[in-house]
Design a protein around this motif. Structure first.
Motif, PDB file in Angstrom:
ATOM      1  N   LYS A  84       1.675  -6.866  -5.174  1.00  0.00           N
ATOM      2  CA  LYS A  84       0.509  -7.500  -4.544  1.00  0.00           C
ATOM      3  C   LYS A  84       0.807  -8.973  -4.272  1.00  0.00           C
ATOM      4  O   LYS A  84       0.526  -9.505  -3.215  1.00  0.00           O
ATOM      5  N   ILE A  85       1.378  -9.644  -5.285  1.00  0.00           N
ATOM      6  CA  ILE A  85       1.836 -11.030  -5.083  1.00  0.00           C
ATOM      7  C   ILE A  85       3.339 -11.033  -5.321  1.00  0.00           C
ATOM      8  O   ILE A  85       3.798 -10.884  -6.452  1.00  0.00           O
ATOM      9  N   GLU A  86       4.071 -11.184  -4.263  1.00  0.00           N
ATOM     10  CA  GLU A  86       5.538 -11.138  -4.344  1.00  0.00           C
ATOM     11  C   GLU A  86       6.050 -12.584  -4.478  1.00  0.00           C
ATOM     12  O   GLU A  86       6.338 -13.243  -3.488  1.00  0.00           O
ATOM     13  N   ASP A  87       6.125 -13.067  -5.700  1.00  0.00           N
ATOM     14  CA  ASP A  87       6.562 -14.454  -5.896  1.00  0.00           C
ATOM     15  C   ASP A  87       7.978 -14.516  -6.461  1.00  0.00           C
ATOM     16  O   ASP A  87       8.683 -13.515  -6.511  1.00  0.00           O
ATOM     17  N   GLU A  88       8.392 -15.724  -6.897  1.00  0.00           N
ATOM     18  CA  GLU A  88       9.783 -15.898  -7.345  1.00  0.00           C
ATOM     19  C   GLU A  88      10.094 -15.156  -8.639  1.00  0.00           C
ATOM     20  O   GLU A  88      11.229 -14.727  -8.833  1.00  0.00           O
ATOM     21  N   TYR A 141       0.810  -1.236   0.000  1.00  0.00           N
ATOM     22  CA  TYR A 141       0.000   0.000   0.000  1.00  0.00           C
ATOM     23  C   TYR A 141       0.842   1.285   0.000  1.00  0.00           C
ATOM     24  O   TYR A 141       0.321   2.365  -0.233  1.00  0.00           O
ATOM     25  N   LEU A 142       2.138   1.148   0.259  1.00  0.00           N
ATOM     26  CA  LEU A 142       3.004   2.339   0.264  1.00  0.00           C
ATOM     27  C   LEU A 142       3.463   2.739  -1.147  1.00  0.00           C
ATOM     28  O   LEU A 142       3.946   3.840  -1.359  1.00  0.00           O
ATOM     29  N   ALA A 195       9.198   3.536  -2.740  1.00  0.00           N
ATOM     30  CA  ALA A 195       8.556   2.933  -3.920  1.00  0.00           C
ATOM     31  C   ALA A 195       9.343   1.708  -4.382  1.00  0.00           C
ATOM     32  O   ALA A 195       8.766   0.675  -4.745  1.00  0.00           O
ATOM     33  N   ALA A 196      10.674   1.804  -4.340  1.00  0.00           N
ATOM     34  CA  ALA A 196      11.520   0.688  -4.795  1.00  0.00           C
ATOM     35  C   ALA A 196      11.417  -0.510  -3.858  1.00  0.00           C
ATOM     36  O   ALA A 196      11.463  -1.657  -4.305  1.00  0.00           O
TER      37      ALA A 196
END
Lengths: 78, 149
Positions: free
Chosen positions: B76-80, B26-27, B70-71
């Motif tokens: 939303k989905i932090e996958d591989e 959300y940031l 931001a970096a």
């Protein structure tokens, strides 16, 4: 293709993910939810743009109830 | 404690640091919006010569903080796949940042020699410019790779 060259690019991996998904009547979104990744990741794997990790490959093979090497195969670069 | 244990301890500490380096999703949008507004403010203030240097430096630092947030904000989905793209974007940003810091002062000098030969003098880039360049390159590369992968 913008991804930087990596070791995975030297050996091309082909997969039958799309076929297996069709057999099990699953959408990319449904498969993504089952294995805990984004739909984009499943799409990238299907288009051979991204080689999944061993853990993800095992999760996918478990969903389709097939050994990993029946879904993912190595193809030597010539 | 033998060498192997020290290595293992160091590795675990670095893994912990890596966890602190990811912020909630959300940031992302507010930090990009803030960075854009601050950058615009910086451009506007740049046109006025009487601006207090302290105000200018503070806005520059706030812009960098906004870009850094931001970096570091997760997807939303932090996958591989995202982790891989993130690593590639960091590599591109780091290498291009170093090359930019080394080469750009000479380019500036050469261009000035042609345009204003009497005022041409060699000067190094400011820390703000280099860090801003690296963060912007990181964000652009990340989104480009994410969109095309």
């Amino acid at each position: 293709m913008y991804l930087l060259p990596s070791q995975a690019d030297k050996l091309e991996m082909i997969n039958k993910l799309k076929v297996e998904r069709a057999i099990h009547n699953l959408t990319q979104e449904e498969l993504a939810q089952k294995v805990g990744v984004s739909r984009q990741t499943i799409n990238s794997i299907e288009k051979n743009r991204y080689v999944p990790s061993t853990v993800l490959s095992l999760k996918i093979s478990k969903i389709f109830n097939k050994p990993v090497n029946e879904i993912f195969e190595l193809e030597k670069d010539d | 404690m033998n060498t192997q244990n020290i290595y293992e301890c160091e590795r675990r500490n670095l893994e912990k640091i890596k966890r602190y380096f990811s912020l909630p999703n959300y940031l992302k949008a507010p930090s990009i919006a803030s960075a854009a507004i601050l950058l615009l403010l910086l451009l506007v203030l740049g046109t006025f010569s009487e601006t207090d240097p302290l105000v200018k430096v503070t806005i520059e630092k706030l812009t960098l903080v906004a870009l850094l947030i931001a970096a570091l904000s997760k997807e939303k989905i932090e996958d591989e796949l995202i982790s891989k793209i993130r690593g590639q974007a960091y590599t591109v940003a780091f290498v291009s940042g170093v090359v930019y810091a080394l080469v750009q002062p000479y380019i500036n000098y050469i261009v000035l020699r042609f345009l204003k030969p009497d005022k041409a003098n060699y000067s190094e880039l400011s820390v703000f410019i280099i860090l801003w360049f690296m963060l912007v390159i990181y964000l652009c590369t990340f989104y480009l790779l994410k969109r095309t992968s």
